[in-house]
Design a protein around this motif. Sequence first.
Motif, PDB file in Angstrom:
ATOM      1  N   UNK A 176       0.866  -1.183   0.000  1.00  0.00           N
ATOM      2  CA  UNK A 176       0.000   0.000   0.000  1.00  0.00           C
ATOM      3  C   UNK A 176       0.901   1.231   0.000  1.00  0.00           C
ATOM      4  N   UNK A 177       0.330   2.362  -0.381  1.00  0.00           N
ATOM      5  CA  UNK A 177       1.101   3.591  -0.557  1.00  0.00           C
ATOM      6  C   UNK A 177       0.440   4.751   0.163  1.00  0.00           C
ATOM      7  N   UNK A 178       1.270   5.735   0.545  1.00  0.00           N
ATOM      8  CA  UNK A 178       0.691   6.974   1.044  1.00  0.00           C
ATOM      9  C   UNK A 178       0.513   7.935  -0.128  1.00  0.00           C
ATOM     10  N   UNK A 179       0.146   9.159   0.142  1.00  0.00           N
ATOM     11  CA  UNK A 179      -0.201  10.094  -0.938  1.00  0.00           C
ATOM     12  C   UNK A 179       0.980  10.959  -1.367  1.00  0.00           C
ATOM     13  N   UNK A 180       2.118  10.842  -0.705  1.00  0.00           N
ATOM     14  CA  UNK A 180       3.265  11.676  -1.068  1.00  0.00           C
ATOM     15  C   UNK A 180       3.881  11.228  -2.391  1.00  0.00           C
ATOM     16  N   UNK A 181       4.290  12.204  -3.189  1.00  0.00           N
ATOM     17  CA  UNK A 181       4.981  11.875  -4.431  1.00  0.00           C
ATOM     18  C   UNK A 181       6.363  11.308  -4.113  1.00  0.00           C
ATOM     19  N   UNK A 200      17.392 -10.401  -4.550  1.00  0.00           N
ATOM     20  CA  UNK A 200      16.541  -9.461  -3.836  1.00  0.00           C
ATOM     21  C   UNK A 200      15.075  -9.650  -4.189  1.00  0.00           C
ATOM     22  N   UNK A 201      14.757 -10.729  -4.847  1.00  0.00           N
ATOM     23  CA  UNK A 201      13.381 -11.129  -5.111  1.00  0.00           C
ATOM     24  C   UNK A 201      12.574 -10.081  -5.872  1.00  0.00           C
ATOM     25  N   UNK A 202      13.269  -9.253  -6.647  1.00  0.00           N
ATOM     26  CA  UNK A 202      12.560  -8.332  -7.517  1.00  0.00           C
ATOM     27  C   UNK A 202      11.831  -7.213  -6.807  1.00  0.00           C
ATOM     28  N   UNK A 203      12.082  -7.033  -5.505  1.00  0.00           N
ATOM     29  CA  UNK A 203      11.316  -6.049  -4.749  1.00  0.00           C
ATOM     30  C   UNK A 203      11.780  -4.614  -4.954  1.00  0.00           C
ATOM     31  N   UNK A 204      13.081  -4.427  -5.146  1.00  0.00           N
ATOM     32  CA  UNK A 204      13.594  -3.058  -5.148  1.00  0.00           C
ATOM     33  C   UNK A 204      13.048  -2.213  -6.283  1.00  0.00           C
ATOM     34  N   UNK A 205      12.502  -2.844  -7.318  1.00  0.00           N
ATOM     35  CA  UNK A 205      11.954  -2.090  -8.443  1.00  0.00           C
ATOM     36  C   UNK A 205      10.814  -1.167  -8.018  1.00  0.00           C
ATOM     37  N   UNK A 206      10.074  -1.513  -6.982  1.00  0.00           N
ATOM     38  CA  UNK A 206       8.907  -0.710  -6.623  1.00  0.00           C
ATOM     39  C   UNK A 206       9.289   0.687  -6.178  1.00  0.00           C
ATOM     40  N   UNK A 207      10.482   0.835  -5.592  1.00  0.00           N
ATOM     41  CA  UNK A 207      10.881   2.129  -5.063  1.00  0.00           C
ATOM     42  C   UNK A 207      11.408   3.055  -6.153  1.00  0.00           C
ATOM     43  N   UNK A 208      11.743   2.507  -7.296  1.00  0.00           N
ATOM     44  CA  UNK A 208      12.234   3.319  -8.394  1.00  0.00           C
ATOM     45  C   UNK A 208      11.137   3.697  -9.374  1.00  0.00           C
ATOM     46  N   UNK A 209      10.088   2.889  -9.460  1.00  0.00           N
ATOM     47  CA  UNK A 209       9.094   3.058 -10.520  1.00  0.00           C
ATOM     48  C   UNK A 209       7.759   3.584 -10.010  1.00  0.00           C
ATOM     49  N   UNK A 210       7.365   3.219  -8.807  1.00  0.00           N
ATOM     50  CA  UNK A 210       6.051   3.631  -8.303  1.00  0.00           C
ATOM     51  C   UNK A 210       5.997   5.143  -8.054  1.00  0.00           C
ATOM     52  N   UNK A 211       4.808   5.730  -8.230  1.00  0.00           N
ATOM     53  CA  UNK A 211       4.630   7.177  -8.109  1.00  0.00           C
ATOM     54  C   UNK A 211       4.658   7.673  -6.673  1.00  0.00           C
ATOM     55  N   UNK A 212       4.315   6.804  -5.716  1.00  0.00           N
ATOM     56  CA  UNK A 212       4.203   7.238  -4.328  1.00  0.00           C
ATOM     57  C   UNK A 212       5.092   6.400  -3.416  1.00  0.00           C
ATOM     58  N   UNK A 213       5.199   6.823  -2.171  1.00  0.00           N
ATOM     59  CA  UNK A 213       5.999   6.096  -1.190  1.00  0.00           C
ATOM     60  C   UNK A 213       5.251   4.867  -0.684  1.00  0.00           C
ATOM     61  N   UNK A 214       5.974   3.743  -0.558  1.00  0.00           N
ATOM     62  CA  UNK A 214       5.392   2.540   0.026  1.00  0.00           C
ATOM     63  C   UNK A 214       5.088   2.795   1.498  1.00  0.00           C
ATOM     64  N   UNK A 215       3.872   2.437   1.922  1.00  0.00           N
ATOM     65  CA  UNK A 215       3.447   2.636   3.315  1.00  0.00           C
ATOM     66  C   UNK A 215       3.472   1.338   4.099  1.00  0.00           C
TER      67      UNK A 215
END
Length: 254
Positions: A176-181, A200-215
């Motif tokens: 899930x994500x918060x609303x911060x860019x 690393x089980x392919x996880x680190x990609x989310x922090x480079x590509x997703x629009x918001x911060x992981x919550x």
Amino acid sequence: MKTSTLLATLLSFTLIYSCAKEDQPEHGAKACQLRYNVIVEEGAASDSFNYQYNGAGQLTKVTSGKYDYTLQYDAGRVVGRKYFYAGSDEMFASDTVLYNPGGIINEIKRTDPLGFAIQTIRFTYNSNKLTALSFFNEKDELKAKYNYTYTINNITAIAGDESWDNINRSFSYRFTYDTRSNNNKWGQQALLYDGFLSDHMGLSVIYAISDNYVKTIEQNGLTVPVSYTIDGNNNTTAITVAGQPVMRGAYNCP
């Protein structure tokens, strides 16, 4: 492996992503350069990374206690990477980075110093969104694949299958994500960094590509919160998972 221990490694790459853009930073962040970062496991530093840049601001070398690597550029794009034993000029592997006609990274090939294959990573896209990351061994046999599901521009689920060292397993994560860019987002170039060439089980990609911060991150019914320390230049300087520090770093800013 403990969730917090795994995430210590994965989340450290958010720092790399925030400093490595070649264009102007997004969301108001200054053009700062990451100087070092430290991965923390169970309250103690487990590894550290130091970063060097050329006059154009491109990352050219990373050193750590385990290994060093350099990056090679052509026309502003990373086209190669060379790995050395820590503190040594003895190379033990190198990568060739390939792009599709649209200029998007679609393959990274790793070889030993004699040119024999070690590993190949292939990337699958749909409408320019990364939907799968596949790892092949030296015989070009598929050993791991990670599939990404999006809600708009945030990766909200990862499903993976792995077969390393005769051990087969499947897993899934939800986010899930918060609303911060996400000021650390810098997209395709993030695929060049070493988080994608380790287990690393392919996880680190989310922090480079997703629009918001992981919550939050959920696996097997366990949900853990993720929080961040952001400095005055809009850079991530520390990350905490389930109340435990997992990473800290420092930047040089103009």
